[in-house]
Each structure stands twice: as structure tokens, then as C-alpha cells.
Design a protein around this motif. Structure first.
Motif, short mmCIF file in Angstrom:
data_model
loop_
_atom_site.label_atom_id
_atom_site.label_comp_id
_atom_site.label_asym_id
_atom_site.label_seq_id
_atom_site.Cartn_x
_atom_site.Cartn_y
_atom_site.Cartn_z
N VAL A 13 0.35 -1.10 0.27
CA VAL A 13 -0.24 0.27 -0.07
C VAL A 13 0.96 0.86 -0.12
O VAL A 13 0.16 2.33 -1.21
CB VAL A 13 -1.13 0.01 1.19
N GLY A 14 1.73 1.34 0.71
CA GLY A 14 2.83 1.99 0.75
C GLY A 14 3.55 2.83 -0.62
O GLY A 14 4.12 3.80 -0.91
N VAL A 15 4.02 1.83 -1.16
CA VAL A 15 5.04 1.66 -2.61
C VAL A 15 3.29 2.37 -3.93
O VAL A 15 3.75 3.28 -4.72
CB VAL A 15 4.73 0.19 -2.76
N ILE A 16 2.33 1.55 -3.73
CA ILE A 16 1.45 1.91 -4.43
C ILE A 16 1.24 3.68 -4.17
O ILE A 16 1.20 4.56 -5.02
CB ILE A 16 0.54 1.51 -4.86
N ALA A 17 1.54 4.05 -2.85
CA ALA A 17 0.83 5.76 -2.60
C ALA A 17 2.35 6.47 -3.35
O ALA A 17 1.47 7.59 -3.35
CB ALA A 17 0.81 5.60 -0.97
N ALA A 18 3.00 5.88 -3.16
CA ALA A 18 4.02 6.76 -3.31
C ALA A 18 4.14 6.83 -4.49
O ALA A 18 4.85 7.42 -5.50
CB ALA A 18 5.31 6.09 -3.01
N LEU A 19 4.29 5.93 -5.34
CA LEU A 19 4.05 6.29 -7.14
C LEU A 19 2.69 6.85 -7.54
O LEU A 19 3.43 7.15 -7.87
CB LEU A 19 3.75 4.70 -7.37
N THR A 20 1.80 6.98 -7.20
CA THR A 20 0.65 7.26 -7.35
C THR A 20 1.05 8.89 -7.09
O THR A 20 0.75 9.65 -7.88
CB THR A 20 -0.60 6.88 -6.88
N CYS A 21 1.84 9.87 -6.19
CA CYS A 21 2.25 10.75 -5.79
C CYS A 21 2.82 11.48 -6.60
O CYS A 21 2.90 12.07 -7.00
CB CYS A 21 2.44 10.80 -4.48
N TYR A 22 3.67 10.57 -7.18
CA TYR A 22 5.15 10.27 -8.21
C TYR A 22 4.70 10.85 -9.33
O TYR A 22 4.90 12.07 -10.29
CB TYR A 22 6.37 9.49 -8.00
N PHE A 23 3.27 10.03 -9.71
CA PHE A 23 3.64 10.49 -11.27
C PHE A 23 2.58 10.61 -11.51
O PHE A 23 1.83 11.86 -12.91
CB PHE A 23 3.22 8.65 -12.32
N PHE A 24 0.96 11.20 -10.61
CA PHE A 24 -0.19 11.95 -10.24
C PHE A 24 0.48 13.20 -9.98
O PHE A 24 -0.99 13.99 -9.74
CB PHE A 24 -1.12 11.37 -10.78
N GLY A 25 0.75 13.39 -9.28
CA GLY A 25 0.90 14.44 -7.96
C GLY A 25 1.04 15.90 -8.77
O GLY A 25 1.02 15.58 -10.28
N ILE A 26 1.07 16.94 -7.60
CA ILE A 26 0.81 17.67 -8.36
C ILE A 26 2.68 18.55 -8.87
O ILE A 26 3.07 18.48 -8.12
CB ILE A 26 0.45 19.53 -6.86
N GLN A 50 13.72 20.92 -14.96
CA GLN A 50 13.74 21.64 -13.96
C GLN A 50 13.65 23.48 -14.23
O GLN A 50 14.58 23.98 -14.73
CB GLN A 50 14.72 21.76 -12.65
N PRO A 51 12.15 23.80 -14.43
CA PRO A 51 11.35 23.61 -13.93
C PRO A 51 10.71 22.43 -15.16
O PRO A 51 11.18 22.40 -16.38
CB PRO A 51 10.30 24.39 -13.80
N GLU A 52 9.21 21.76 -14.57
CA GLU A 52 8.92 20.59 -15.81
C GLU A 52 7.89 20.94 -16.32
O GLU A 52 7.33 20.61 -17.34
CB GLU A 52 8.72 18.98 -14.94
N THR A 53 7.50 22.46 -16.15
CA THR A 53 6.20 22.54 -16.57
C THR A 53 6.61 24.16 -16.99
O THR A 53 6.64 24.69 -15.46
CB THR A 53 4.85 22.74 -16.16
N ILE A 54 6.54 24.84 -17.78
CA ILE A 54 6.37 26.13 -18.20
C ILE A 54 5.14 26.80 -18.77
O ILE A 54 4.74 25.67 -19.65
CB ILE A 54 8.00 26.00 -18.93
#
Length: 79
Positions: A13-26, A50-54
Motif C-alpha cells: 500500500v505504501g509503495v502504491i501510494a508513493a508511485l501514485t504521488c510521483y506520477f499523478f501528484g501536483i 527543472q522546471p518540468e512545466t513552463i
């Protein structure tokens, strides 16, 4: 459930949460700063960009300056 099974379930569950934040986070974006009528953004290349979004204004000239701080061949390729 035995203790090892509980530990594996919690870890999964911890690994799934971390991957979700990494790929779909703000993602933080960086707005271009106008200099002499041209929107200029410096992008640092070191294991990623860096930055990833401009953000730039539509219809205005924009200049991207890449500061390549790594020696990998992949980031030096021209299309």
C-alpha cells in the motif's frame, strides 16, 4: 493473517501510494519572465528537467535556455 502477510500488505500500500504521488501528484510550474519583450525561461538539465512545466503567454516570443549540467549522451541529441 500472519505478521509477515500484514507487513507485505502495508508495504505494498505504501509503495502504491508513493508511485501514485510521483506520477499523478501536483507539478509546480514556472512562469516565463519577460526580458526586453521576450519571455525567457532557464531550464536546468540534470537527471531530468527543472522546471518540468513552463507557462508562457500566447502570441509573445519565448526563449528557452537549457543549462545542461550532465554529460549523458541522451540529453545532448539534436532532433
Amino acid at each position: 493473517m500472519a505478521v509477515p502477510e500484514i507487513i507485505v500488505a502495508i508495504t505494498a500500500v505504501g509503495v502504491i501510494a508513493a508511485l501514485t504521488c510521483y506520477f499523478f501528484g501536483i507539478r509546480r510550474s514556472h512562469s516565463a519572465q519577460p526580458v526586453d519583450g521576450i519571455q525567457r525561461v532557464e531550464v536546468r538539465v540534470l537527471g531530468g528537467h527543472q522546471p518540468e512545466t513552463i507557462r508562457v503567454r500566447q502570441g509573445a516570443a519565448a526563449e528557452l535556455v537549457f543549462d545542461r549540467q550532465e554529460s549523458g549522451d541522451c540529453t545532448g541529441e539534436q532532433p
